[in-house]
Motif scaffolding. Structure first.
Motif, mmCIF file in Angstrom:
data_model
loop_
_atom_site.group_PDB
_atom_site.id
_atom_site.type_symbol
_atom_site.label_atom_id
_atom_site.label_comp_id
_atom_site.label_asym_id
_atom_site.label_seq_id
_atom_site.Cartn_x
_atom_site.Cartn_y
_atom_site.Cartn_z
ATOM 1 N N THR A 4 -18.049 4.876 -6.026
ATOM 2 C CA THR A 4 -17.930 4.582 -4.594
ATOM 3 C C THR A 4 -18.188 6.153 -4.463
ATOM 4 O O THR A 4 -18.244 6.469 -2.620
ATOM 5 C CB THR A 4 -16.113 5.843 -5.575
ATOM 6 N N ARG A 50 -11.392 -0.392 -4.019
ATOM 7 C CA ARG A 50 -11.700 0.119 -3.075
ATOM 8 C C ARG A 50 -12.617 -0.613 -2.235
ATOM 9 O O ARG A 50 -13.070 -1.294 -2.521
ATOM 10 C CB ARG A 50 -13.229 1.152 -3.885
ATOM 11 N N GLN A 104 -2.306 1.081 -4.728
ATOM 12 C CA GLN A 104 -0.346 -0.613 -4.046
ATOM 13 C C GLN A 104 0.211 -1.218 -4.968
ATOM 14 O O GLN A 104 -0.618 -0.240 -6.617
ATOM 15 C CB GLN A 104 -2.259 -1.031 -3.610
ATOM 16 N N LEU A 149 -9.248 9.309 1.365
ATOM 17 C CA LEU A 149 -10.913 9.470 1.546
ATOM 18 C C LEU A 149 -11.733 10.403 0.303
ATOM 19 O O LEU A 149 -11.513 11.398 -0.056
ATOM 20 C CB LEU A 149 -11.402 10.272 3.118
ATOM 21 N N VAL A 198 -5.773 0.780 -7.505
ATOM 22 C CA VAL A 198 -6.388 1.861 -6.762
ATOM 23 C C VAL A 198 -7.973 0.761 -6.667
ATOM 24 O O VAL A 198 -8.895 0.292 -7.561
ATOM 25 C CB VAL A 198 -6.357 3.077 -7.687
ATOM 26 N N THR A 253 0.650 -1.287 0.043
ATOM 27 C CA THR A 253 0.162 0.131 -0.049
ATOM 28 C C THR A 253 0.964 1.046 0.081
ATOM 29 O O THR A 253 1.800 1.698 1.119
ATOM 30 C CB THR A 253 -1.003 -0.098 1.265
ATOM 31 N N GLU A 277 -3.241 5.690 0.654
ATOM 32 C CA GLU A 277 -4.863 6.411 0.738
ATOM 33 C C GLU A 277 -6.041 7.573 0.203
ATOM 34 O O GLU A 277 -5.349 8.312 0.997
ATOM 35 C CB GLU A 277 -5.538 5.479 1.608
ATOM 36 N N PRO A 328 -11.858 4.489 1.988
ATOM 37 C CA PRO A 328 -11.228 5.128 0.901
ATOM 38 C C PRO A 328 -10.810 4.247 0.116
ATOM 39 O O PRO A 328 -11.411 2.733 -0.020
ATOM 40 C CB PRO A 328 -10.061 5.311 1.994
ATOM 41 N N LEU A 329 -10.424 5.029 -1.475
ATOM 42 C CA LEU A 329 -9.452 4.704 -2.205
ATOM 43 C C LEU A 329 -8.081 4.241 -1.828
ATOM 44 O O LEU A 329 -7.675 5.163 -1.190
ATOM 45 C CB LEU A 329 -9.509 5.414 -3.229
ATOM 46 N N VAL A 330 -7.216 3.426 -2.043
ATOM 47 C CA VAL A 330 -6.146 2.627 -2.017
ATOM 48 C C VAL A 330 -5.425 2.618 -2.637
ATOM 49 O O VAL A 330 -5.871 1.446 -3.295
ATOM 50 C CB VAL A 330 -6.323 0.974 -0.876
#
Length: 222
Positions: A151, A32, A22, A11, A30, A6, A9, A18-20
């Motif tokens: 989202t 969710r 990686q 918000l 990306v 990761t 993130e 959140p969108l993450v």
């Protein structure tokens, strides 16, 4: 197999997760939750969205294009390749971390499109940017998963008939509104046409020659 690492993130206003961002080796995604929203290995449909819209306006004098949604930068990069040196491109991205990711680890993926002098970045909802002025030759909406928002509930307003008419009002005559979607949506296609556009639909695979089929709509202001 290498684990996902990761990197950041973001918000989402009004969202519950959140969108993450990686990375695993050279691959970026990306997510969710458990759902992959976008990835560095599947961007053919995003590029086609930009190519299809910008090809129709590239010969105009100093074309102005609004890109709603930065993502991993592929849509913007494809638009820049299709547009002349005197073009102006405004990118509206709601989430500041997504812009920073594109200035950082994601930048090389699409060739650092944010460094292009034709580009202006606005950290704002694309609806706010459209409300500030008109005169666009093309508007590209690569927001959320398309008309069926995932989202953020507020994104649905962009794809309502009122939202489509608002987008039409900021386009010059003959301008193009291009919309990306993860899946078909017949009701949206009917709304699009009812809002004053001549609409055509394309189905494009996420990866060249394979992968899921995404849906693109190109509406020309009548």
């Amino acid at each position: 197999m290498r684990p996902w690492v990761t990197l950041g993130e973001a918000l989402v206003p009004g969202g519950d997760a959140p969108l993450v961002l990686q990375r695993r080796g050279d691959e970026y995604v990306v997510r969710r939750g458990a759902v992959v929203l976008m990835g560095s290995g599947m961007h053919a449909s995003e590029e086609r969205l930009a190519e299809g819209a910008c090809a129709e306006v590239a010969t105009r004098s100093r074309p102005r294009v609004l890109v709603g949604g930065l993502g991993l930068g592929y849509t913007l990069a494809a638009a820049l390749r299709a547009l002349p040196p005197e073009a102006e491109v405004v990118v509206a991205e709601l989430l500041a971390p997504v812009v920073e990711w594109n200035r950082g680890p994601l930048g090389p993926l699409a060739g650092h499109p944010l460094d292009d002098p034709r580009v202006t970045v606005r950290v704002a909802d694309v609806r706010e940017v459209m409300a500030e002025g008109s005169g666009y030759d093309a508007v590209l909406l690569d927001v959320d998963n398309g008309p069926d928002g995932f989202t953020r509930d507020d994104n649905a307003a962009i794809y309502s008939e009122a939202g489509l008419r608002h987008a039409r009002s900021v386009l010059r005559t003959g301008g193009v509104l291009a919309v990306w979607s993860v899946a078909p949506d017949e009701r949206f296609a009917r709304r699009f046409a009812a809002a004053g556009y001549a609409v055509r639909e394309e189905h494009v695979r996420a990866r060249p020659g394979k992968g899921a089929r995404h849906v693109l709509w190109f509406g020309t202001r009548r």
